[in-house]
Design a protein around this motif. Structure first.
Motif, PDB file in Angstrom:
ATOM      1  N   THR A   1       0.842  -1.197   0.000  1.00 38.73           N
ATOM      2  CA  THR A   1       0.000   0.000   0.000  1.00 38.73           C
ATOM      3  C   THR A   1       0.877   1.247   0.000  1.00 38.73           C
ATOM      4  OG1 THR A   1      -1.723  -1.164   1.224  1.00 38.73           O
ATOM      5  CG2 THR A   1      -1.824   1.236   1.212  1.00 38.73           C
ATOM      6  N   VAL A   2       0.506   2.204  -0.826  1.00 35.67           N
ATOM      7  CA  VAL A   2       1.204   3.495  -0.837  1.00 35.67           C
ATOM      8  C   VAL A   2       0.192   4.597  -0.532  1.00 35.67           C
ATOM      9  CG1 VAL A   2       3.086   2.855  -2.382  1.00 35.67           C
ATOM     10  CG2 VAL A   2       0.921   3.631  -3.360  1.00 35.67           C
ATOM     11  N   TYR A   3       0.693   5.651   0.088  1.00 37.21           N
ATOM     12  CA  TYR A   3      -0.137   6.786   0.489  1.00 37.21           C
ATOM     13  C   TYR A   3       0.371   8.015  -0.258  1.00 37.21           C
ATOM     14  CZ  TYR A   3      -0.888   3.345   4.134  1.00 37.21           C
ATOM     15  OH  TYR A   3      -1.157   2.172   4.797  1.00 37.21           O
ATOM     16  N   ARG A   4      -0.501   8.584  -1.066  1.00 36.24           N
ATOM     17  CA  ARG A   4      -0.069   9.679  -1.936  1.00 36.24           C
ATOM     18  C   ARG A   4       0.015  10.991  -1.165  1.00 36.24           C
ATOM     19  NH1 ARG A   4      -2.291  12.882  -6.314  1.00 36.24           N
ATOM     20  NH2 ARG A   4      -4.396  12.339  -5.642  1.00 36.24           N
ATOM     21  N   MET A   5       0.914  11.826  -1.608  1.00 33.74           N
ATOM     22  CA  MET A   5       1.071  13.142  -1.002  1.00 33.74           C
ATOM     23  C   MET A   5      -0.209  13.963  -1.185  1.00 33.74           C
ATOM     24  SD  MET A   5       4.295  15.773  -1.488  1.00 33.74           S
ATOM     25  CE  MET A   5       3.817  16.654  -2.960  1.00 33.74           C
ATOM     26  N   GLN A   6      -0.391  14.949  -0.362  1.00 31.47           N
ATOM     27  CA  GLN A   6      -1.557  15.821  -0.427  1.00 31.47           C
ATOM     28  C   GLN A   6      -1.792  16.344  -1.851  1.00 31.47           C
ATOM     29  OE1 GLN A   6      -3.800  16.908   1.767  1.00 31.47           O
ATOM     30  NE2 GLN A   6      -2.944  16.671   3.811  1.00 31.47           N
ATOM     31  N   GLN A   7      -3.059  16.436  -2.220  1.00 30.34           N
ATOM     32  CA  GLN A   7      -3.455  17.153  -3.433  1.00 30.34           C
ATOM     33  C   GLN A   7      -4.743  17.899  -3.115  1.00 30.34           C
ATOM     34  OE1 GLN A   7      -4.352  14.836  -6.947  1.00 30.34           O
ATOM     35  NE2 GLN A   7      -4.655  16.637  -8.211  1.00 30.34           N
ATOM     36  N   TYR A   8      -4.664  19.210  -3.111  1.00 28.49           N
ATOM     37  CA  TYR A   8      -5.840  20.026  -2.838  1.00 28.49           C
ATOM     38  C   TYR A   8      -5.638  21.422  -3.416  1.00 28.49           C
ATOM     39  CZ  TYR A   8      -3.000  22.063   0.946  1.00 28.49           C
ATOM     40  OH  TYR A   8      -2.014  22.681   1.677  1.00 28.49           O
ATOM     41  N   ASP A   9      -6.731  22.127  -3.541  1.00 26.67           N
ATOM     42  CA  ASP A   9      -6.700  23.535  -3.939  1.00 26.67           C
ATOM     43  C   ASP A   9      -7.283  24.343  -2.790  1.00 26.67           C
ATOM     44  OD1 ASP A   9      -5.913  22.507  -6.360  1.00 26.67           O
ATOM     45  OD2 ASP A   9      -7.854  22.757  -7.329  1.00 26.67           O
ATOM     46  N   LEU A  10      -6.654  25.455  -2.474  1.00 30.43           N
ATOM     47  CA  LEU A  10      -7.140  26.325  -1.406  1.00 30.43           C
ATOM     48  C   LEU A  10      -7.102  27.757  -1.894  1.00 30.43           C
ATOM     49  CD1 LEU A  10      -8.148  26.194   1.525  1.00 30.43           C
ATOM     50  CD2 LEU A  10      -5.800  26.624   2.270  1.00 30.43           C
ATOM     51  N   GLN A  11      -8.253  28.391  -1.865  1.00 29.88           N
ATOM     52  CA  GLN A  11      -8.395  29.754  -2.372  1.00 29.88           C
ATOM     53  C   GLN A  11      -7.879  29.870  -3.815  1.00 29.88           C
ATOM     54  OE1 GLN A  11     -10.113  31.565  -0.414  1.00 29.88           O
ATOM     55  NE2 GLN A  11      -9.803  30.581   1.551  1.00 29.88           N
ATOM     56  N   GLY A  12      -8.132  28.832  -4.614  1.00 26.39           N
ATOM     57  CA  GLY A  12      -7.728  28.843  -6.011  1.00 26.39           C
ATOM     58  C   GLY A  12      -6.279  28.477  -6.267  1.00 26.39           C
ATOM     59  N   GLN A  13      -5.501  28.241  -5.214  1.00 29.88           N
ATOM     60  CA  GLN A  13      -4.079  27.904  -5.360  1.00 29.88           C
ATOM     61  C   GLN A  13      -3.895  26.400  -5.222  1.00 29.88           C
ATOM     62  OE1 GLN A  13      -1.404  29.893  -6.035  1.00 29.88           O
ATOM     63  NE2 GLN A  13      -0.038  28.127  -5.946  1.00 29.88           N
ATOM     64  N   PRO A  14      -3.286  25.728  -6.233  1.00 30.48           N
ATOM     65  CA  PRO A  14      -3.072  24.278  -6.129  1.00 30.48           C
ATOM     66  C   PRO A  14      -1.876  23.940  -5.244  1.00 30.48           C
ATOM     67  CG  PRO A  14      -2.257  25.087  -8.238  1.00 30.48           C
ATOM     68  CD  PRO A  14      -2.878  26.268  -7.542  1.00 30.48           C
ATOM     69  N   TYR A  15      -2.002  22.865  -4.476  1.00 31.60           N
ATOM     70  CA  TYR A  15      -0.923  22.400  -3.607  1.00 31.60           C
ATOM     71  C   TYR A  15      -0.749  20.892  -3.773  1.00 31.60           C
ATOM     72  CZ  TYR A  15      -1.406  26.887  -1.157  1.00 31.60           C
ATOM     73  OH  TYR A  15      -1.451  28.229  -0.845  1.00 31.60           O
ATOM     74  N   GLY A  16       0.482  20.435  -3.553  1.00 30.87           N
ATOM     75  CA  GLY A  16       0.761  19.010  -3.546  1.00 30.87           C
ATOM     76  C   GLY A  16       0.956  18.431  -4.934  1.00 30.87           C
ATOM     77  N   THR A  17       0.920  17.105  -4.989  1.00 29.58           N
ATOM     78  CA  THR A  17       1.168  16.400  -6.237  1.00 29.58           C
ATOM     79  C   THR A  17      -0.074  16.418  -7.124  1.00 29.58           C
ATOM     80  OG1 THR A  17       1.880  14.310  -7.203  1.00 29.58           O
ATOM     81  CG2 THR A  17       0.545  14.175  -5.232  1.00 29.58           C
ATOM     82  N   ARG A  18       0.131  16.415  -8.428  1.00 31.01           N
ATOM     83  CA  ARG A  18      -0.977  16.494  -9.370  1.00 31.01           C
ATOM     84  C   ARG A  18      -1.243  15.173 -10.076  1.00 31.01           C
ATOM     85  NH1 ARG A  18      -4.197  20.658  -8.387  1.00 31.01           N
ATOM     86  NH2 ARG A  18      -3.364  20.281  -6.329  1.00 31.01           N
ATOM     87  N   ASN A  19      -0.414  14.159  -9.865  1.00 39.60           N
ATOM     88  CA  ASN A  19      -0.557  12.894 -10.575  1.00 39.60           C
ATOM     89  C   ASN A  19      -0.712  11.736  -9.615  1.00 39.60           C
ATOM     90  OD1 ASN A  19      -0.486  13.322 -13.496  1.00 39.60           O
ATOM     91  ND2 ASN A  19       1.541  14.185 -13.139  1.00 39.60           N
ATOM     92  N   ALA A  20      -1.339  10.658 -10.102  1.00 38.61           N
ATOM     93  CA  ALA A  20      -1.577   9.495  -9.259  1.00 38.61           C
ATOM     94  C   ALA A  20      -1.353   8.187 -10.015  1.00 38.61           C
ATOM     95  CB  ALA A  20      -3.005   9.527  -8.712  1.00 38.61           C
ATOM     96  N   ILE A  21      -0.674   8.233 -11.160  1.00 37.03           N
ATOM     97  CA  ILE A  21      -0.443   7.040 -11.967  1.00 37.03           C
ATOM     98  C   ILE A  21       1.051   6.809 -12.112  1.00 37.03           C
ATOM     99  CG2 ILE A  21      -0.748   5.995 -14.238  1.00 37.03           C
ATOM    100  CD1 ILE A  21      -3.338   7.474 -14.521  1.00 37.03           C
ATOM    101  N   LEU A  22       1.454   5.550 -11.968  1.00 33.75           N
ATOM    102  CA  LEU A  22       2.875   5.200 -12.065  1.00 33.75           C
ATOM    103  C   LEU A  22       3.022   3.867 -12.775  1.00 33.75           C
ATOM    104  CD1 LEU A  22       5.892   5.405 -11.281  1.00 33.75           C
ATOM    105  CD2 LEU A  22       5.296   4.339  -9.104  1.00 33.75           C
TER     106      LEU A  22
END
Length: 562
Positions: free
Chosen positions: A44-65
């Protein structure tokens, strides 16, 4: 039988070399072709945060490897899955992988993170905000170590390290012949979660003696935060604050049960959701109570709002304020009572007031009390941390051993006694500073605090994992309902046109490591060899007469001289 077969092959070599070439070369190529991929390990792997806050993107944008494994010691990391152990992790190595456009990064975490050397833990906690500061195209995963995964890492490390000391030709040959690991994730690309509701909870204890009573609000956010949502347990921040709030609710519910101790203050308890996302739950709760209703305790006489945040360790207490309280106000009374209780009963505890103005230009508020301060409600945050910038407030390293229950119990006693002294106006009535209100059956229960912290840290509480039907929300609601009246839920959903926050899925995935996988360069070299072979066959066929004559002259026995 074997002698006859040997004679046949011997004749083929002697009399029909082109036929031998055509038959045996394909056989050799087939024999050296890559072995079938075999599943080596599933984890099992746990992906880094991916979220947008006040229109600003944070964290990783991909989830395929789906790429080959390397360690950061390899010279070339482009389109490779870079595996690192936490013990060897550094921001420079992480940035090297990003600069070389790695296919992914997998960071292996120890099973018992609390047993890690403190300098490594502190270093990683300080790096977590930097990893999340901007969006990252490269998918970043975290995995808990086991024997198989460590074996994969060791083999990959050996292969990656050996390439650095070889010549270019040797690297090429090594790359073509070495067997590696192909890392593949299951699942699809991440997508935004629609209609996600952040849940907050409130409950109250009504005062006695009239309708226009002052209200004291006690607040704690219950969600956790870290670089990976599924690994965010938030023991001290803010499991300790939630545990203290529930214990205060229990103690004061008992006081408010009896007429002799039923005070002339309304007590309002609020467990907010989305605290780690700029206090979204608190923001909506204030809007609902101040802008969209005609009857609310927040619209009446609010004495002060006390926010509890990170109180499970340390030997100091800091009251963070946006505006120093004026003398004669209830806020100033609480400040004096905290100092008095500490001085008379816990002199080993250092107490101070930390003044920091609200900076509306910042994307993130420093403390939860600033949400109330923006709406002109007197508020402050009590914490053992001297600054909001300290890394342990938002780290996956904030696990259960970070909470010292004895210190949490001591801090709870300080807050409970100070609040009681304010509510019952004991200082003005001449009560001695060492007077203890919560004694015997009414005292703070250390076992209860410990049990709540244990339960809270038994599951991750990241905001994007705690929905309105989660066990976290329902259990907290049950505990509040056991002590308080009029327990209600409050929901906040992001605006569809201009969302304040956006969460994404695929935060927990299954990864497979396949072994006996030849690298891509092997396929290229194999294709070159096949092309060269076919070209030679073509030339041999086109010039068969010439080739046959040459071969015949070379193989024809020489005539004996007489």
């Amino acid at each position: 039988m074997f002698e006859e077969a040997s004679e046949v092959f011997d004749n083929m070599f002697k009399s029909s070399f082109p036929l031998t070439f055509i038959v045996f070369i394909p056989a050799v190529l087939i024999l050296v072709s890559p072995l079938p991929a075999e599943a080596a390990h599933e984890f099992t792997v746990y992906r880094m945060q991916q979220y947008d806050l006040q229109g600003q993107p944070y964290g990783t944008r991909n989830a395929i490897l789906n790429t080959e494994a390397r360690t950061v010691e390899a010279e070339v990391l482009s389109r490779r899955c870079v595996i690192m152990r936490l013990a060897d992790f550094s921001y420079d190595k992480y940035q090297k992988a990003l600069r070389q456009s790695a296919g992914a990064v997998v960071i292996i975490l120890p099973r018992n993170m609390s047993a890690m050397p403190q300098d490594i833990v502190q270093q990683f906690m300080e790096l977590e905000p930097e990893m999340l500061a901007t969006e990252t195209i490269v998918p970043v995963y975290f995995a808990m170590e086991d024997d198989e995964l460590l074996s994969i890492y060791t083999q990959t490390l050996t292969s990656s390290s050996s390439q650095g000391s070889l010549s270019a030709a040797e690297v090429l040959v090594h790359t073509a012949t070495a067997n590696g690991f192909q890392m593949v994730t299951s699942g699809s690309q991440s997508k935004a979660i629609s209609d996600w509701a952040i849940t907050s909870l409130e409950g109250r204890l009504a005062g006695v003696g009239g309708e226009d009573l002052p209200t004291i609000v006690v607040v704690a956010h219950y969600d956790s935060f870290g670089v990976a949502p599924w690994l965010s347990y938030g023991a001290d921040s803010n499991g300790s604050g939630v545990s203290m709030l529930l214990e205060l609710a229990r103690l004061f519910s008992k006081l408010y049960t009896y007429k002799r101790t039923h005070a002339a203050y309304n007590l309002l308890f609020f467990l907010s959701g989305g605290g780690k996302f700029n206090y979204q739950g608190t923001k909506r709760w204030l809007e609902d109570n101040l802008d969209h209703t005609d009857s609310s305790l927040l619209q009446d006489n609010v004495a002060f709002v006390l926010c509890l945040d990170t109180l499970g360790n340390g030997d100091s207490l800091h009251l963070h304020v946006s505006k120093p309280p004026k003398e004669g106000t209830p806020q100033h009374s609480l400040l004096k009572e905290l100092e008095m209780v500490r001085t008379h009963r816990y002199p080993e505890v250092k107490f101070s007031m930390v003044h920091k103005k609200i900076n509306l230009a910042d994307d993130m508020l420093a403390w939860e009390h600033e949400r109330f301060g923006i709406r002109r409600l007197p508020a402050f945050t009590l914490s053992h941390l001297p600054s909001h910038r300290l890394a342990q407030r938002s780290s996956i390293m904030d696990v259960r051993p970070h909470v010292d229950v004895k210190k949490l119990s001591r801090n709870t006693k300080v807050v409970a006694e100070a609040l009681a002294r304010v509510i019952y106006n004991l200082t003005e009535k001449g009560a001695p500073g060492d007077l203890q209100i919560f004694t015997e059956q009414m005292q703070v229960q250390e076992e209860q605090l410990s049990a709540v912290v244990d339960w809270l840290t038994a599951q991750p509480r990241a905001a994007q994992l705690v929905d309105k039907d989660s066990a976290v929300v329902s259990t907290l609601e049950y505990h509040l309902g056991h002590y308080l009246k009029d327990v209600k839920r409050h929901y906040v959903k992001a605006d569809k046109r201009d969302p304040e926050f956006v969460f994404y899925d695929q935060l927990k995935q299954t990864m497979n490591a396949y072994r006996y996988v030849k690298p891509a360069i092997f396929d290229l070299l194999l294709a070159v060899c096949i092309a060269a072979y076919l070209g030679m066959v073509y030339l041999a066929i086109q010039n068969f007469g010439v080739l046959y004559g040459v071969v015949r002259r070379l193989t024809q026995p020489k005539a004996k001289a007489h």
